[in-house]
Design an enzyme around this catalytic site. Structure first.
Site, PDB file in Angstrom:
ATOM      1  N   ASP A 110      82.962  -1.770  63.198  1.00 10.03           N
ATOM      2  CA  ASP A 110      83.355  -1.161  61.940  1.00 10.03           C
ATOM      3  C   ASP A 110      82.481   0.080  61.713  1.00 10.03           C
ATOM      4  O   ASP A 110      81.322   0.110  62.134  1.00 10.03           O
ATOM      5  CB  ASP A 110      83.127  -2.120  60.768  1.00 10.03           C
ATOM      6  CG  ASP A 110      83.806  -3.462  60.980  1.00 10.03           C
ATOM      7  OD1 ASP A 110      84.986  -3.464  61.390  1.00 10.03           O
ATOM      8  OD2 ASP A 110      83.156  -4.499  60.737  1.00 10.03           O
ATOM      9  N   ASP A 122      87.997  -1.227  64.649  1.00 10.22           N
ATOM     10  CA  ASP A 122      88.135  -2.415  63.805  1.00 10.22           C
ATOM     11  C   ASP A 122      88.287  -1.953  62.362  1.00 10.22           C
ATOM     12  O   ASP A 122      89.239  -1.261  62.031  1.00 10.22           O
ATOM     13  CB  ASP A 122      86.936  -3.331  64.017  1.00 10.22           C
ATOM     14  CG  ASP A 122      87.176  -4.739  63.493  1.00 10.22           C
ATOM     15  OD1 ASP A 122      88.298  -5.023  63.030  1.00 10.22           O
ATOM     16  OD2 ASP A 122      86.241  -5.561  63.521  1.00 10.22           O
ATOM     17  N   ASP A 127      83.844  -3.347  56.393  1.00 10.36           N
ATOM     18  CA  ASP A 127      84.063  -4.792  56.261  1.00 10.36           C
ATOM     19  C   ASP A 127      82.867  -5.417  55.560  1.00 10.36           C
ATOM     20  O   ASP A 127      81.706  -5.059  55.830  1.00 10.36           O
ATOM     21  CB  ASP A 127      84.281  -5.446  57.618  1.00 10.36           C
ATOM     22  CG  ASP A 127      85.714  -5.261  58.119  1.00 10.36           C
ATOM     23  OD1 ASP A 127      86.484  -4.541  57.459  1.00 10.36           O
ATOM     24  OD2 ASP A 127      86.044  -5.813  59.181  1.00 10.36           O
ATOM     25  N   ARG A 178      94.976  -3.819  54.371  1.00 10.63           N
ATOM     26  CA  ARG A 178      93.617  -4.203  53.983  1.00 10.63           C
ATOM     27  C   ARG A 178      92.948  -3.129  53.134  1.00 10.63           C
ATOM     28  O   ARG A 178      91.967  -2.507  53.542  1.00 10.63           O
ATOM     29  CB  ARG A 178      92.754  -4.533  55.201  1.00 10.63           C
ATOM     30  CG  ARG A 178      93.229  -5.728  55.994  1.00 10.63           C
ATOM     31  CD  ARG A 178      92.250  -6.104  57.090  1.00 10.63           C
ATOM     32  NE  ARG A 178      92.753  -7.219  57.878  1.00 10.63           N
ATOM     33  CZ  ARG A 178      92.149  -7.733  58.943  1.00 10.63           C
ATOM     34  NH1 ARG A 178      90.989  -7.214  59.348  1.00 10.63           N
ATOM     35  NH2 ARG A 178      92.675  -8.746  59.606  1.00 10.63           N
TER      36      ARG A 178
END
Length: 429
Positions: A208, A247, A251, A303
């Protein structure tokens, strides 16, 4: 002390050559304002504001940044990023590409031949090529994974401070501020094939742009995060699946808590922000308290965020889906999540419907109010429930909590304009 004589012409030239941001105040010792989201809870978030002069650094390359981070130490520190820093460089500053990390005989063609589902089947990859992939991935991780310790402020200088190819990781640390910085292209050279993911299998990537894991009291402000340089949409497909290289953009997982993300841009990416990593991570109950306000999600497929367990306040954010771009959903309501969404604005092309904005996996609650969809007020909850009647359980508006830590909440229309003008790196007033 001797004073050097400066002619009027030289003085004027010096002023003209100073970037606009350099003439503004020093933001490096700023702390999170009171009541500015969950990160203001309790002791608040001060980052490296207490650093002594010996622990204030200006860094211009990876080696200097690594030394300043000090292995993720808890010593109060302020790190000012100047210009563009490439994490994929060796100790001499020379650029490294994927071939430089490959070791143990790894080769993409050999890897694809070894684990082709038509011959390998559905078992997890194992054997020489998977061993070589793991060794190669470890070599890359040594260069691009940058641990951020407690009591740290990382701030970009000027309007164009960039960290590319890196994964900033705040792991089991607290009291961290990341501001005024563009983070781009945390590119994984060695994705792993996972045959049983999603029924058809999928490629799994490792990095990330920012990863909070077990992190507490974190303020992320005026950050721009994207895949700029290597968009996944331009990657080939192998085993009938897109060969993903990225990714998440940000996160927040594994018990992270008390986080405020504000005035930032998340753009040109698939899975932007995951809050809570697993349906079975019941230790996350009572944690994952996150505030997202005045952020822009532009050309994000999904997301934005997807939430498990957490109490997440999502207000005054701007969502833009350009014509022709891929889109799945924005707000993901997952296991035991409690999302409180207020006054957010969505701009989408005609093929995106209001009911598409929300997706539920085992989630049962979503508070929403003041939502604008292409300029018109809508009730996300009632439209979602009507659209999914008979196929999914209804969502309820009772999320069990009401946010109190926040500043003034603008209308969605006002927030849409203000965020378009002011969100992202290089735009701190």
């Amino acid at each position: 002390m001797r004073l050097r004589h400066v002619t009027p012409a030289a003085a004027l030239l010096a002023v003209l050559c100073v970037p606009a941001q350099a003439q503004t105040r020093d933001i490096s010792r700023d702390t999170l304002p009171a009541n500015d989201g969950w990160a203001a809870y309790g002791t608040g978030t001060t980052g490296g504001a207490a650093a002594d002069d010996a622990h204030v650094y200006t860094v211009t390359n990876r080696a200097e940044l690594v030394r300043a981070l000090d292995g993720g130490s808890d010593t109060p520190k302020i790190i000012k990023v100047a210009g563009t820093i490439d994490a994929n460089t060796d100790d001499d500053g020379d650029h490294l590409d994927c071939a430089d990390y490959a070791t143990g005989g790894y080769g993409l063609k050999r890897y694809l031949a070894a684990y082709d589902p038509r011959t390998w089947g559905s078992a997890r990859p194992s054997g020489p090529q998977e061993d070589a992939r793991q060794a190669s991935a470890a070599k890359q991780a040594e260069r691009i994974v940058l641990p951020v310790g407690s009591n740290t402020t990382i701030v970009g200088l000027g309007d164009h401070a960039v960290l590319k190819g890196a994964s900033l990781q705040v792991k089991n640390a607290g009291n961290v501020i990341i501001r005024n910085l563009e983070l781009r292209d945390a590119y994984d050279c060695f994705p792993v094939w996972q045959p049983n993911t999603g029924g058809l299998g999928d490629w799994k990537t490792a990095y990330d742009n920012i990863w909070l894991t077990g992190a507490t009291h974190v303020w992320i402000n005026h950050v721009t995060a994207s895949d700029k340089g290597h968009p996944d949409a331009e990657e080939p497909s192998y085993f009938a699946r897109n060969f993903l290289r990225h990714d998440g953009l940000l996160d927040i997982t594994n018990g992270s808590d008390l986080v405020t993300v504000s005035w930032s841009r998340f753009t040109d990416h698939d899975k932007a922000m995951l809050i809570g990593s697993s349906d079975t991570a019941t230790a996350d109950r009572g944690r994952l308290r996150v505030t997202l306000h005045h952020n822009e999600f532009d050309s994000v497929v999904q997301r934005a965020p997807r939430v498990r367990f957490g109490q997440v306040h999502v207000y005054n954010n701007r969502y833009v889906v350009p014509e022709g771009s891929e889109y799945r959903y924005s707000l993901g309501v997952s296991t035991e999540s409690a999302v409180y969404a207020e006054n957010n604005a969505f701009t989408t092309p005609s093929h995106v419907e209001v009911a598409d904005l929300v997706k539920s996996w085992n989630g049962s609650a979503l508070h929403q109010s003041g939502t604008l969809f292409n300029g018109y007020p809508v009730d996300l909850l009632s439209i979602y429930n009507a659209y999914n009647s008979g196929s999914e359980r209804d969502l309820t508006a009772d999320v069990g909590w009401t946010p109190t830590l926040h500043g003034p909440i603008d209308s969605a229309a006002v927030a849409d304009r203000e965020v378009a003008r002011g969100a992202g790196a290089g735009r701190i007033p």
